[in-house]
Design a protein around this motif. Structure first.
Motif, PDB file in Angstrom:
ATOM      1  N   GLY A   8       0.712  -1.478   0.333  1.00 33.21           N
ATOM      2  CA  GLY A   8       0.270   0.398   0.081  1.00 33.21           C
ATOM      3  C   GLY A   8       1.083   1.317  -0.033  1.00 33.21           C
ATOM      4  N   GLY A   9      -0.050   2.559   0.400  1.00 32.04           N
ATOM      5  CA  GLY A   9       0.950   3.581   0.182  1.00 32.04           C
ATOM      6  C   GLY A   9       1.320   4.315   1.601  1.00 32.04           C
ATOM      7  N   THR A  10       1.351   3.325   2.244  1.00 27.76           N
ATOM      8  CA  THR A  10       1.950   3.389   3.849  1.00 27.76           C
ATOM      9  C   THR A  10       2.489   2.514   3.970  1.00 27.76           C
ATOM     10  N   LEU A  11       2.280   1.163   4.169  1.00 22.79           N
ATOM     11  CA  LEU A  11       2.326   0.112   4.772  1.00 22.79           C
ATOM     12  C   LEU A  11       2.190  -1.163   3.580  1.00 22.79           C
ATOM     13  N   LYS A  13       1.519  -4.673   3.465  1.00 21.35           N
ATOM     14  CA  LYS A  13       0.713  -5.517   4.624  1.00 21.35           C
ATOM     15  C   LYS A  13       1.309  -7.728   4.524  1.00 21.35           C
ATOM     16  N   ASN A  97     -12.189   1.353   3.704  1.00 23.23           N
ATOM     17  CA  ASN A  97     -10.864   0.563   4.564  1.00 23.23           C
ATOM     18  C   ASN A  97      -9.810   2.253   3.995  1.00 23.23           C
ATOM     19  N   VAL A  98      -9.781   2.609   5.121  1.00 24.50           N
ATOM     20  CA  VAL A  98      -9.472   3.695   6.391  1.00 24.50           C
ATOM     21  C   VAL A  98      -7.689   3.055   5.819  1.00 24.50           C
ATOM     22  N   GLY A  99      -7.290   3.635   4.633  1.00 21.63           N
ATOM     23  CA  GLY A  99      -5.762   3.595   4.679  1.00 21.63           C
ATOM     24  C   GLY A  99      -4.941   4.656   4.385  1.00 21.63           C
ATOM     25  N   THR A 100      -4.443   5.167   3.477  1.00 20.75           N
ATOM     26  CA  THR A 100      -3.464   6.161   3.407  1.00 20.75           C
ATOM     27  C   THR A 100      -5.048   6.908   2.792  1.00 20.75           C
ATOM     28  N   GLY A 122      -5.940   7.750   6.424  1.00 20.76           N
ATOM     29  CA  GLY A 122      -5.019   7.101   7.406  1.00 20.76           C
ATOM     30  C   GLY A 122      -3.797   8.336   6.820  1.00 20.76           C
ATOM     31  N   GLY A 123      -3.832   9.336   5.352  1.00 20.59           N
ATOM     32  CA  GLY A 123      -2.583  10.121   5.466  1.00 20.59           C
ATOM     33  C   GLY A 123      -2.992  11.625   5.602  1.00 20.59           C
ATOM     34  N   MET A 126      -2.106  11.844   9.275  1.00 16.46           N
ATOM     35  CA  MET A 126      -0.780  11.524   9.726  1.00 16.46           C
ATOM     36  C   MET A 126      -0.485  13.236   9.257  1.00 16.46           C
ATOM     37  N   TYR A 138       2.993   7.965  13.518  1.00 11.86           N
ATOM     38  CA  TYR A 138       1.627   6.644  14.314  1.00 11.86           C
ATOM     39  C   TYR A 138       2.231   7.017  16.197  1.00 11.86           C
ATOM     40  N   GLY A 224      -8.501  -1.654   8.007  1.00 16.25           N
ATOM     41  CA  GLY A 224      -7.205  -0.405   7.416  1.00 16.25           C
ATOM     42  C   GLY A 224      -7.181  -0.493   8.433  1.00 16.25           C
ATOM     43  N   SER A 225      -5.258   0.294   8.664  1.00 12.14           N
ATOM     44  CA  SER A 225      -4.378   0.696   9.557  1.00 12.14           C
ATOM     45  C   SER A 225      -4.116   1.844  10.474  1.00 12.14           C
ATOM     46  N   SER A 226      -5.010   2.479   9.492  1.00 10.66           N
ATOM     47  CA  SER A 226      -5.785   3.315  10.477  1.00 10.66           C
ATOM     48  C   SER A 226      -6.664   3.816  11.895  1.00 10.66           C
TER      49      SER A 226
HETATM   50  P1  ADP Z   1      -2.379   1.874   2.285  1.00 10.88           P
HETATM   51  O1  ADP Z   1      -2.681   0.282   2.340  1.00 10.88           O
HETATM   52  O2  ADP Z   1      -2.781   2.796   1.855  1.00 10.88           O
HETATM   53  O3  ADP Z   1      -0.736   1.963   3.211  1.00 10.88           O
HETATM   54  P2  ADP Z   1      -2.815   1.362   5.299  1.00 10.88           P
HETATM   55  O4  ADP Z   1      -4.441   0.180   5.821  1.00 10.88           O
HETATM   56  O5  ADP Z   1      -2.238   0.231   5.434  1.00 10.88           O
HETATM   57  O6  ADP Z   1      -2.494   1.621   4.072  1.00 10.88           O
HETATM   58  O7  ADP Z   1      -3.023   2.602   5.927  1.00 10.88           O
HETATM   59  C1  ADP Z   1      -1.861   3.746   6.730  1.00 10.88           C
HETATM   60  C2  ADP Z   1      -2.580   4.266   7.574  1.00 10.88           C
HETATM   61  O8  ADP Z   1      -2.502   4.050   8.525  1.00 10.88           O
HETATM   62  C3  ADP Z   1      -0.744   5.207   7.807  1.00 10.88           C
HETATM   63  O9  ADP Z   1      -1.827   7.170   7.565  1.00 10.88           O
HETATM   64  C4  ADP Z   1      -1.519   5.805   9.471  1.00 10.88           C
HETATM   65  O10 ADP Z   1      -3.063   6.655  10.164  1.00 10.88           O
HETATM   66  C5  ADP Z   1      -2.133   4.269  10.005  1.00 10.88           C
HETATM   67  N1  ADP Z   1      -0.767   3.634  10.312  1.00 10.88           N
HETATM   68  C6  ADP Z   1      -0.530   2.926  11.304  1.00 10.88           C
HETATM   69  N2  ADP Z   1       0.494   2.081  12.080  1.00 10.88           N
HETATM   70  C7  ADP Z   1       0.873   2.972  10.711  1.00 10.88           C
HETATM   71  C8  ADP Z   1       2.889   2.919  10.623  1.00 10.88           C
HETATM   72  N3  ADP Z   1       3.439   2.098  11.859  1.00 10.88           N
HETATM   73  N4  ADP Z   1       3.238   3.796  10.513  1.00 10.88           N
HETATM   74  C9  ADP Z   1       2.478   4.550   9.512  1.00 10.88           C
HETATM   75  N5  ADP Z   1       0.886   4.471  10.039  1.00 10.88           N
HETATM   76  C10 ADP Z   1       0.569   3.742  10.410  1.00 10.88           C
END
Ligand code: ADP
Length: 266
Positions: A8-11, A13, A97-100, A122-123, A126, A138, A224-226
């Motif tokens: 993904g854009g931030t992480l 998985k 899905n609350v990702g970036t 989540g972006g 941040m 984070y 989502g990681s948020s």
């Molecule tokens: P993507 O698939 O776009 O990477 P994610 O579902 O992984 O999206 O969610 C990314 C978001 O999760 C970030 O914008 C931030 O708000 C949050 N987040 C959770 N854990 C972390 C981390 N260890 N580092 C950075 N951001 C994190």
């Protein structure tokens, strides 16, 4: 051996099986080489499927033959798998899905439809946190946000309807950051962070509620990681979803849905 990757854009998985149990790993997307190296070392000769916006970049760097899967298919299939394995209803629901950023889907049995998406996610959490407080870690951001209050920053309906009975619940936010229009006034970092999470949470909930109404369902599943360790976002989203008459689930391990979907496709 099989491995599913969601770059993904931030992480990044990663999902894989170990003794018939699902296991997970994650890396920051800024460190693609560490993730490819880890997979090469842990899973020599494995079948790999990659999804997510950085899938092609990831595959090029990994230099191992691998499959690629469309992100939304992987996410919906992984989320359905997690729901079933946690004995939760999985037939018809809105998947947010609350990702970036945030994307919203309607899932019905084996069909799924992308309803839309918004740039608030989540972006945003941040980025706004960094602008307002200078913080960029984070874990530190979400931990400090727990001590914050939105009272001095956000304008509530009850603030406008001072002393009278409002036509809608007074506790609703009338204007996120609506009290912050005072040059020279300072707010504490914790209050600003709580309000940033507030505006993200209420925005993603609102689009989810509208999507649910449009598709005639009341079940909303948030992933989502948020949401990872983020009590303030969880509480904002679940509380506001319930207030609007829908049924929220913040799915455990939901941030791995894409990686699980990729894994299951092999
Ligand atoms: P993507 O698939 O776009 O990477 P994610 O579902 O992984 O999206 O969610 C990314 C978001 O999760 C970030 O914008 C931030 O708000 C949050 N987040 C959770 N854990 C972390 C981390 N260890 N580092 C950075 N951001 C994190």
């Amino acid at each position: 051996k099989t491995v599913g990757v969601d770059a993904g854009g931030t992480l990044i998985k990663i999902a894989f099986w170990e003794n018939e149990e699902l296991k997970f790993q994650k890396f920051p997307s800024t460190d693609l080489p560490a993730a490819t190296e880890w997979i090469r070392r842990q899973f020599p000769g494995a079948e790999i499927c990659v999804t997510g916006g950085k899938a092609s970049l990831f595959q090029a760097l990994m230099q191992i033959d691998s499959e690629q899967m469309i992100e939304f298919e992987a996410t919906c299939s992984g989320a359905q798998y997690l729901l079933r394995s946690q004995s939760l209803p999985a037939d018809s629901f809105i998947l947010t899905n609350v990702g970036t950023g945030t994307s919203v889907h309607y899932v019905e049995n084996n069909r799924h439809l992308r309803v839309g998406g918004i740039g608030v996610g989540g972006g945003t959490l941040m980025g706004l946190s960094c602008i307002m407080t200078g913080m960029s870690d984070y874990k530190e951001i979400i931990s400090l946000s727990r001590q914050g209050s939105r009272k001095a920053v956000d304008l509530k309906v009850s603030d406008i309807y001072e002393g009278t009975t409002p036509p809608i619940p007074g506790d609703l936010t009338a204007s996120n950051f609506g009290k912050a229009n005072h040059p020279g006034q300072k707010w504490s970092d914790q209050d600003l962070l709580a309000s940033v999470i507030g505006v993200v949470g209420e925005t993603v909930t609102t689009v989810s509620i509208l999507a649910a109404a449009q598709h005639g369902t009341s079940a909303i599943v948030y992933i989502g990681s948020s949401f990872v360790d983020n009590d303030v976002l969880r509480e904002t989203v679940t509380g506001y979803t319930i207030l609007r008459g829908a049924v929220p689930t913040v799915l455990t391990n939901g941030e791995y849905s894409g990686a699980i979907g990729a894994l299951l496709s092999l």
